[in-house]
Design an enzyme around this catalytic site. Structure first.
Site, PDB file in Angstrom:
ATOM      1  N   SER A 146      34.830  30.042  44.742  1.00  0.00           N
ATOM      2  CA  SER A 146      33.940  29.562  43.679  1.00  0.00           C
ATOM      3  C   SER A 146      34.174  28.070  43.518  1.00  0.00           C
ATOM      4  CB  SER A 146      34.288  30.265  42.360  1.00  0.00           C
ATOM      5  OG  SER A 146      33.704  29.585  41.262  1.00  0.00           O
TER       6      SER A 146
ATOM      7  N   TYR B 137      39.816  33.778  35.666  1.00  0.00           N
ATOM      8  CA  TYR B 137      38.911  33.618  36.810  1.00  0.00           C
ATOM      9  C   TYR B 137      39.246  32.340  37.596  1.00  0.00           C
ATOM     10  CZ  TYR B 137      34.472  33.484  39.387  1.00  0.00           C
ATOM     11  OH  TYR B 137      33.518  33.449  40.380  1.00  0.00           O
TER      12      TYR B 137
HETATM   13  C1  BGC Z   1      30.908  32.146  38.314  1.00  0.00           C
HETATM   14  C2  BGC Z   1      29.591  32.026  37.569  1.00  0.00           C
HETATM   15  C3  BGC Z   1      29.321  30.573  37.232  1.00  0.00           C
HETATM   16  C4  BGC Z   1      29.476  29.684  38.440  1.00  0.00           C
HETATM   17  C5  BGC Z   1      29.338  28.204  38.104  1.00  0.00           C
HETATM   18  C6  BGC Z   1      30.879  31.222  39.484  1.00  0.00           C
HETATM   19  O1  BGC Z   1      32.042  31.357  40.244  1.00  0.00           O
HETATM   20  O2  BGC Z   1      31.115  33.494  38.709  1.00  0.00           O
HETATM   21  O3  BGC Z   1      29.625  32.816  36.392  1.00  0.00           O
HETATM   22  O4  BGC Z   1      27.986  30.449  36.733  1.00  0.00           O
HETATM   23  O5  BGC Z   1      30.738  29.894  39.026  1.00  0.00           O
HETATM   24  O6  BGC Z   1      30.048  27.836  36.955  1.00  0.00           O
END
Ligand code: BGC
Length: 279
Positions: free
Chosen positions: A164, A177
Site C-alpha cells: 500500500s 494497517y
Molecule cells: C487503503 C485504503 C486507502 C488507500 C489510500 C489503501 O491501502 O486500504 O483504504 O484509501 O490506501 O489511502
C-alpha cells in the site's frame, strides 16, 4: 488462445503467462478479484482463495473459466499456518505446481491509537503480514523444489506482495494497517534478497486509493470523492484493473530483471501532493 493486457486496452495478443499457475489470496473481491481475472486473461490457471464470501469466489472462478483456463476456489484463512500449507499442497496436487503467488488478502480494523484494542491490532498484523509471510514461505518451498522450467518462465517463481502507499505514508487512525504494510515492505525486500540466488523474484505492488469495498466511504459520495482527489495528482480514483495489470506485468518475464522492487500504482499519491502549491 490470446490474451490482452487489459480489457479496455488495444487487443495485442500475447498470453504473457500462458501455462503458469497462479494463486491469488483474497480473490473474491476488490483488487484480488480483478487480479485473479487479469492473470487468467494473460493465460494463467488461477486458484481463487477466499476466507468468506464463497458465492463471490465461485463467480470469479466462472469468469476465469470463461477465459478457457483452469480455476477453482479454495477457502482458507491466510493467517492460519495449517490452512496455508493445505492450500498450497492442494494446488500442487491439482494443478501440478505454483508459478505465481499474489499475496493480496488484507483488511483494515481502523481506530484511533488510544482506542485500538489488542484484537484490532493483532487481527490486522495476522492477516496482512503473517498471512503474506506464510503464503510466501509455502510458495517458495515449491519454487525451490521445482526450479526453473525454461518453457514456462525464466525464473523459478514469482511472489507479488500487495502492499500500500501506507508502507511509506503514515496514516493516523490506522496504525495497525500502516505498521502491517511497513512490515510487508521489509519482509518483501528481505525475501527478495534471500531468494533471488534461487531465481525466485519477490516484488510488491503498492496501490493508492482504489475503488474497492475496503475504502468505500472514501469515494461513495461526491463530497468524499472530492476530498480523496485532493491527494491524487492524477485526479482520478484508481480501479482494481489498474492494479491487476501492474501485477500481471511484474509477474511476467518482461519484468525478469525486477527483483525486490515496489511498484507504486497510486496516481501520484506518494508525490507529496500537499507540496504542489507550497513548501
Ligand atoms: C487503503 C485504503 C486507502 C488507500 C489510500 C489503501 O491501502 O486500504 O483504504 O484509501 O490506501 O489511502
Amino acid at each position: 488462445m490470446g490474451s490482452s493486457v487489459s480489457e479496455g486496452g488495444r487487443s495485442s495478443s500475447y498470453p504473457l503467462l500462458k501455462g503458469q499457475k497462479a494463486l491469488v489470496t483474497g480473490a473474491n473481491s476488490g483488487i484480488g478479484r480483478a487480479t485473479a481475472i487479469g492473470l487468467g486473461r494473460m493465460g494463467a490457471d488461477v486458484v481463487v482463495n477466499y476466507v468468506s464470501g464463497g458465492e463471490a469466489a465461485q463467480d470469479v472462478v466462472r469468469q476465469i473459466e470463461d477465459l478457457r483456463v483452469r480455476s477453482y476456489a479454495h477457502e482458507a484463512d491466510v493467517s492460519q499456518e495449517d490452512q496455508v500449507v493445505e492450500m498450497v499442497s492442494r494446488m500442487v496436487d491439482e494443478l501440478g505446481t505454483i508459478d505465481i503467488l499474489v499475496a493480496n488478502a488484507g483488511l483494515q480494523r481502523d481506530a484511533a491509537a488510544i482506542d485500538m484494542t489488542t484484537s484490532q491490532w493483532q487481527k490486522v498484523l495476522d492477516v496482512n503480514l503473517t498471512g503474506q509471510f506464510l503464503c510466501a514461505r509455502e510458495a517458495a518451498k515449491e519454487f525451490l523444489r521445482r526450479g526453473v522450467v525454461p518453457e514456462v518462465s525464466k525464473s523459478a517463481g514469482k511472489i507479488i506482495c500487495m502492499s500500500s502507499v501506507h508502507q511509506m505514508i503514515p496514516w493516523a487512525g490506522h496504525v495497525n494497517y500502516a505498521a502491517s504494510k511497513g512490515g510487508v515492505m521489509m519482509m518483501m525486500e528481505t525475501l527478495a534478497q534471500e531468494l533471488a540466488p534461487h531465481k525466485i523474484r519477490v516484488n510488491a505492488v503498492a496501490p493508492g486509493a482504489i475503488r474497492t469495498p475496503i475504502n468505500r466511504s472514501a469515494w461513495d459520495s461526491p463530497e468524499s470523492e472530492a476530498g480523496l482527489l485532493r491527494f491524487i495528482p492524477y485526479n482520478r480514483v484508481g480501479d482494481p484493473e489498474d492494479i491487476a495489470t501492474a501485477v500481471a506485468a511484474l509477474a511476467s518475464d518482461l519484468f525478469d530483471y525486477v527483483v525486490g522492487a515496489t511498484l507504486y500504482v497510486d496516481g501520484g499519491m506518494t508525490l507529496f501532493p500537499g507540496f504542489a502549491t507550497g513548501g
